[in-house]
Scaffold this motif. Structure first.
Motif, mmCIF file in Angstrom:
data_model
loop_
_atom_site.group_PDB
_atom_site.id
_atom_site.type_symbol
_atom_site.label_atom_id
_atom_site.label_comp_id
_atom_site.label_asym_id
_atom_site.label_seq_id
_atom_site.Cartn_x
_atom_site.Cartn_y
_atom_site.Cartn_z
ATOM 1 N N GLY A 73 -7.795 4.641 -8.821
ATOM 2 C CA GLY A 73 -6.863 5.641 -9.328
ATOM 3 C C GLY A 73 -6.685 6.815 -8.403
ATOM 4 O O GLY A 73 -5.561 7.272 -8.155
ATOM 5 N N TRP A 74 -7.790 7.306 -7.851
ATOM 6 C CA TRP A 74 -7.711 8.504 -6.990
ATOM 7 C C TRP A 74 -7.019 8.204 -5.663
ATOM 8 O O TRP A 74 -6.194 8.995 -5.194
ATOM 9 N N SER A 75 -7.318 7.046 -5.053
ATOM 10 C CA SER A 75 -6.759 6.736 -3.734
ATOM 11 C C SER A 75 -5.275 6.394 -3.793
ATOM 12 O O SER A 75 -4.600 6.402 -2.761
ATOM 13 N N VAL A 96 0.864 -1.178 0.000
ATOM 14 C CA VAL A 96 0.000 0.000 0.000
ATOM 15 C C VAL A 96 0.898 1.225 0.000
ATOM 16 O O VAL A 96 1.721 1.391 0.912
ATOM 17 N N PRO A 97 0.805 2.113 -0.996
ATOM 18 C CA PRO A 97 1.644 3.319 -1.019
ATOM 19 C C PRO A 97 1.479 4.145 0.256
ATOM 20 O O PRO A 97 0.374 4.240 0.813
ATOM 21 N N ALA A 98 2.557 4.741 0.700
ATOM 22 C CA ALA A 98 2.563 5.457 1.983
ATOM 23 C C ALA A 98 1.558 6.602 2.007
ATOM 24 O O ALA A 98 0.920 6.853 3.030
ATOM 25 N N ASP A 99 1.420 7.336 0.919
ATOM 26 C CA ASP A 99 0.556 8.514 0.899
ATOM 27 C C ASP A 99 -0.826 8.231 0.322
ATOM 28 O O ASP A 99 -1.567 9.168 0.005
ATOM 29 N N ARG A 151 -4.843 6.773 0.148
ATOM 30 C CA ARG A 151 -6.007 6.672 1.042
ATOM 31 C C ARG A 151 -6.246 5.181 1.253
ATOM 32 O O ARG A 151 -6.898 4.514 0.451
ATOM 33 N N LYS A 152 -5.717 4.669 2.361
ATOM 34 C CA LYS A 152 -5.544 3.228 2.532
ATOM 35 C C LYS A 152 -6.834 2.443 2.343
ATOM 36 O O LYS A 152 -6.865 1.469 1.574
ATOM 37 N N TRP A 153 -7.915 2.808 3.040
ATOM 38 C CA TRP A 153 -9.122 1.986 2.993
ATOM 39 C C TRP A 153 -9.772 2.018 1.612
ATOM 40 O O TRP A 153 -10.252 1.000 1.116
ATOM 41 N N LEU A 154 -9.763 3.183 0.987
ATOM 42 C CA LEU A 154 -10.306 3.262 -0.365
ATOM 43 C C LEU A 154 -9.434 2.473 -1.346
ATOM 44 O O LEU A 154 -9.936 1.858 -2.289
ATOM 45 N N PHE A 155 -8.122 2.511 -1.119
ATOM 46 C CA PHE A 155 -7.188 1.752 -1.955
ATOM 47 C C PHE A 155 -7.480 0.257 -1.875
ATOM 48 O O PHE A 155 -7.398 -0.459 -2.883
ATOM 49 N N ILE A 156 -7.848 -0.217 -0.685
ATOM 50 C CA ILE A 156 -8.128 -1.639 -0.485
ATOM 51 C C ILE A 156 -9.507 -2.009 -1.021
ATOM 52 O O ILE A 156 -9.705 -3.090 -1.608
#
Length: 341
Positions: free
Chosen positions: A145-147, A76-79, A81-86
């Protein structure tokens, strides 16, 4: 207790669960087969062998690729938006699988003395169910894409938003002629009407072409793969994804290709019907799957043949050609239905 639905007969709850699981497992297993077919056929089109090492004639290469991705470390990239990314790849997978519930694979059959239809549900809204989940699928690509907090990913998600919205309008208009001719939104009713009359591929040839082209755009398949566009966007909306989450996006793309091929088959090519042959019920699901594979082959053939469009060409084609053509097709069909009725 037995459950009474719009299909017109009682089905016990265990039958509904059993057939839903069977349909899902069979169709979901088409995903690695479609991936293998994509790689093998592209190899033949490009004068090479394709996968040959894993399994007999490379038959297990797709399974090996999926297994490799699933067992990789999740990143998960450091910067981001973790939950949306998942959540983003989960949305893509769920929306791709949900449409399977309305695909009819056979008419009413008798299983263990129980009458049932080989489809999950037959809602009165029919094809609108598929369009509803297609609209939700857009959020998976957009959020992915956004997260990610990456310019390449964000540009890919913006492209996917514009592309999916633009071509979904033309795709929706393309089936209005079918709905007016059949008088129902139910996919089961559409197939049964084609059994009694003729396949809608003929009288709705323009609508089928529009639906076909829009299907390429909705599944991000070449030449409409602008949201990914590795030449200028690295990988587009899933640039920052790896491992199992990338596998989910990848599987969702191929599952969407399978689902769209099933919709082509059901709406325009007669579903389980074979002209001039009163086939037994057990043949009907095989007929649907064989027709589906014809369209999957066509997807792969087009990928090997046509170059990717420029983005301005993509949008112009959708708004200036497909949308007016789909509107005209709906108007002409409406006039003919009224005059000939």
């Amino acid at each position: 207790m037995p459950v009474f639905g719009e299909i017109g007969y009682y089905e016990p709850w265990w039958m509904q669960i059993a057939k839903a699981l069977a349909i899902f497992l069979i169709v979901f297993n088409m995903v690695p087969l479609a991936l293998l077919a994509d790689r093998k056929l592209l190899g033949r089109f490009q004068n090479r062998y394709g996968p040959t090492r894993v399994g007999p004639f490379g038959a297990l290469q797709a399974v090996a690729d999926i297994g490799k991705l699933l067992f990789k470390q999740q990143f998960v990239p450091a910067d981001s938006r973790k939950w949306l990314f998942i959540v983003a790849p989960v949305i893509s997978m769920i929306t791709a699988a949900a449409t399977l519930a309305i695909i009819p694979f056979s008419d009413t059959v008798d299983i263990f003395g129980t009458k049932t239809g080989l489809y999950g549900v037959d809602p009165s809204i029919g094809i609108l169910f598929a369009f509803a989940f297609g609209g939700i699928a857009f959020y998976g690509l957009m959020l992915g894409g956004w997260s990610s907090n990456s310019k390449y990913s964000f540009l890919g998600s913006m492209r996917s938003a514009a592309q999916l919205i633009s071509y979904e309008i033309a795709q929706g208009l393309s089936i209005i002629g079918v709905i007016m001719m059949v008088g129902s939104l139910s996919l089961v009713d559409i197939v049964q009407w084609q059994e009694e009359h003729f396949w809608l591929f003929g009288p709705q040839f323009v609508g089928w072409l529009i639906f076909l082209v829009a299907g390429f755009a909705e599944t991000n398949r070449p030449p409409f793969d602008l949201p990914e566009a590795e030449a200028e966007l690295v990988g587009g909306y899933f640039t920052e994804y790896g491992g199992g989450r990338f596998a989910a996006f990848f599987a969702a793309e191929y599952l969407n290709m399978v689902v769209v091929s099933l919709l082509f088959t059901t709406i325009f090519w007669g579903g389980w019907d074979v002209p001039f042959w009163d086939q037994p019920n057990w043949i009907e699901p095989i007929v649907v799957l064989l027709k589906m594979w014809v369209f999957i082959f066509f997807f792969i053939w087009v990928r090997a043949t046509l170059p990717r469009l420029r983005y301005d060409q993509l949008m112009s084609f959708g708004w200036k050609i497909l949308l007016p053509l789909a509107t005209l097709n709906a108007l002409v069909t409406a006039v003919l239905v009224v005059v000939l009725d």
